[in-house]
Motif scaffolding. Structure first.
Motif, mmCIF file in Angstrom:
data_model
loop_
_atom_site.group_PDB
_atom_site.id
_atom_site.type_symbol
_atom_site.label_atom_id
_atom_site.label_comp_id
_atom_site.label_asym_id
_atom_site.label_seq_id
_atom_site.Cartn_x
_atom_site.Cartn_y
_atom_site.Cartn_z
ATOM 1 N N PRO A 3 0.804 -1.323 -0.097
ATOM 2 C CA PRO A 3 -0.178 0.022 0.087
ATOM 3 C C PRO A 3 0.804 1.189 0.097
ATOM 4 N N THR A 4 0.185 2.435 -0.523
ATOM 5 C CA THR A 4 0.828 3.622 -0.566
ATOM 6 C C THR A 4 -0.061 4.676 0.245
ATOM 7 N N PHE A 5 0.523 5.510 1.107
ATOM 8 C CA PHE A 5 -0.755 6.314 1.824
ATOM 9 C C PHE A 5 -0.005 7.704 1.413
ATOM 10 N N GLY A 6 -1.229 8.734 1.320
ATOM 11 C CA GLY A 6 -1.049 9.767 1.149
ATOM 12 C C GLY A 6 -0.814 10.836 2.369
ATOM 13 N N ILE A 7 0.050 11.787 2.264
ATOM 14 C CA ILE A 7 0.370 12.442 3.453
ATOM 15 C C ILE A 7 0.026 13.898 3.066
ATOM 16 N N VAL A 8 -0.782 14.476 4.201
ATOM 17 C CA VAL A 8 -1.128 15.971 4.150
ATOM 18 C C VAL A 8 -0.466 16.343 5.400
ATOM 19 N N ASP A 9 0.420 17.285 5.275
ATOM 20 C CA ASP A 9 1.197 17.954 6.292
ATOM 21 C C ASP A 9 0.920 19.476 6.449
ATOM 22 N N LEU A 10 0.192 19.562 7.586
ATOM 23 C CA LEU A 10 -0.303 21.091 7.908
ATOM 24 C C LEU A 10 0.644 21.354 9.027
ATOM 25 N N PHE A 11 0.981 22.774 9.213
ATOM 26 C CA PHE A 11 1.687 23.373 10.080
ATOM 27 C C PHE A 11 3.000 22.513 9.924
ATOM 28 N N ALA A 12 3.454 22.333 8.572
ATOM 29 C CA ALA A 12 4.731 21.620 8.320
ATOM 30 C C ALA A 12 5.932 22.407 8.897
ATOM 31 N N GLY A 13 6.117 23.405 8.928
ATOM 32 C CA GLY A 13 7.429 24.120 9.453
ATOM 33 C C GLY A 13 8.444 24.157 8.145
ATOM 34 N N PRO A 31 6.320 3.964 0.828
ATOM 35 C CA PRO A 31 4.742 3.699 1.302
ATOM 36 C C PRO A 31 4.128 5.025 1.378
ATOM 37 N N PHE A 32 4.875 5.881 1.438
ATOM 38 C CA PHE A 32 4.191 7.235 1.779
ATOM 39 C C PHE A 32 4.644 8.362 0.704
ATOM 40 N N GLN A 33 3.370 9.158 0.213
ATOM 41 C CA GLN A 33 3.728 10.226 -0.612
ATOM 42 C C GLN A 33 2.921 11.496 -0.218
ATOM 43 N N ILE A 34 4.018 12.391 -0.059
ATOM 44 C CA ILE A 34 3.490 13.672 0.302
ATOM 45 C C ILE A 34 2.542 14.328 -0.729
ATOM 46 N N GLY A 35 1.311 14.832 -0.511
ATOM 47 C CA GLY A 35 0.379 15.336 -1.298
ATOM 48 C C GLY A 35 0.455 16.863 -1.343
ATOM 49 N N ILE A 36 0.620 17.238 -0.091
ATOM 50 C CA ILE A 36 0.633 18.739 0.204
ATOM 51 C C ILE A 36 1.115 18.803 1.545
ATOM 52 N N SER A 37 2.203 19.981 1.656
ATOM 53 C CA SER A 37 2.779 20.475 2.916
ATOM 54 C C SER A 37 2.291 21.946 2.859
ATOM 55 N N VAL A 38 1.905 22.484 4.215
ATOM 56 C CA VAL A 38 1.384 23.732 4.357
ATOM 57 C C VAL A 38 2.059 24.444 5.513
ATOM 58 N N ALA A 92 7.894 20.716 -6.663
ATOM 59 C CA ALA A 92 8.069 21.123 -5.327
ATOM 60 C C ALA A 92 7.216 22.237 -4.894
ATOM 61 N N ASN A 93 6.771 23.301 -5.762
ATOM 62 C CA ASN A 93 5.875 24.148 -5.373
ATOM 63 C C ASN A 93 4.248 23.541 -5.420
ATOM 64 N N GLU A 94 4.209 22.697 -6.096
ATOM 65 C CA GLU A 94 2.594 22.054 -5.948
ATOM 66 C C GLU A 94 2.543 21.392 -4.496
ATOM 67 N N GLU A 95 3.694 20.853 -4.102
ATOM 68 C CA GLU A 95 3.861 20.165 -2.496
ATOM 69 C C GLU A 95 3.446 21.141 -1.637
ATOM 70 N N ALA A 108 -9.548 25.624 -0.269
ATOM 71 C CA ALA A 108 -9.878 25.122 -1.410
ATOM 72 C C ALA A 108 -8.540 24.654 -1.962
ATOM 73 N N GLU A 109 -7.418 25.406 -1.806
ATOM 74 C CA GLU A 109 -6.220 24.578 -2.217
ATOM 75 C C GLU A 109 -5.899 23.336 -1.658
ATOM 76 N N ILE A 110 -5.985 23.052 -0.429
ATOM 77 C CA ILE A 110 -5.985 22.000 0.295
ATOM 78 C C ILE A 110 -6.960 20.702 -0.102
ATOM 79 N N ASP A 111 -8.100 21.031 -0.385
ATOM 80 C CA ASP A 111 -9.093 20.161 -0.819
ATOM 81 C C ASP A 111 -8.878 19.887 -2.437
ATOM 82 N N GLU A 112 -8.556 20.666 -3.289
ATOM 83 C CA GLU A 112 -7.835 20.252 -4.492
ATOM 84 C C GLU A 112 -6.533 19.327 -4.449
ATOM 85 N N ALA A 113 -5.646 19.574 -3.441
ATOM 86 C CA ALA A 113 -4.449 18.785 -3.409
ATOM 87 C C ALA A 113 -4.790 17.187 -2.754
ATOM 88 N N ILE A 114 -5.840 17.261 -1.964
ATOM 89 C CA ILE A 114 -6.336 16.042 -1.422
ATOM 90 C C ILE A 114 -6.956 15.253 -2.460
#
Length: 125
Positions: A3-13, A31-38, A92-95, A108-114
């Motif tokens: 399996p591969t798991f999508g990662i959403v990293d909020l308050f990513a620093g 197994p992990f793919q970063i979809g968005i880091s904020v 990189a700028n998409e992530e 809206a941007e986070i929802d789109e990335a998810i």
């Protein structure tokens, strides 16, 4: 297939948690793919974006860019990363996003990335 798991990293620093997920490899599978880091704070966001760029560059080329090695060693000023590898820089700028959580535009941007991440994860199985 593993399996591969999508990662959403909020308050990513500057991206330490995401870096940990992204660097984990099990039996040749990542197994992990970063979809968005904020991250809102500018200097942390710059580091977050550079880390995303370096991961993508290394995935594409198998090595770190010479420009990064020279920059890290203090031999040159920071290069324009988009001129080093435009494709890796775009990815990189998409992530890595500089967003203020709680705003409608950030949501809206986070929802789109998810949604994009879910689509990517679905295609893997």
């Amino acid at each position: 297939m593993s399996p591969t798991f999508g990662i959403v990293d909020l308050f990513a620093g500057p991206g330490g948690l995401g870096e940990g997920f992204a660097s984990f490899v099990e039996n040749g599978h990542v197994p992990f793919q970063i979809g968005i880091s904020v991250e809102k704070e500018a200097s942390a966001h710059r580091t977050l974006t550079l880390r995303a760029f370096l991961r993508e560059y290394q995935a594409l080329h198998g090595i770190l860019p010479d420009q990064y090695i020279d920059f890290h060693a203090g031999l040159v000023t920071e290069p324009d990363w988009s001129s080093v590898d435009a494709k890796a820089w775009r990815k990189a700028n998409e992530e890595a996003r500089a967003l203020e959580l709680g705003s409608e535009s950030a949501a809206a941007e986070i929802d789109e990335a998810i949604a994009k991440l879910k689509k990517t994860m679905t295609r893997r199985f």
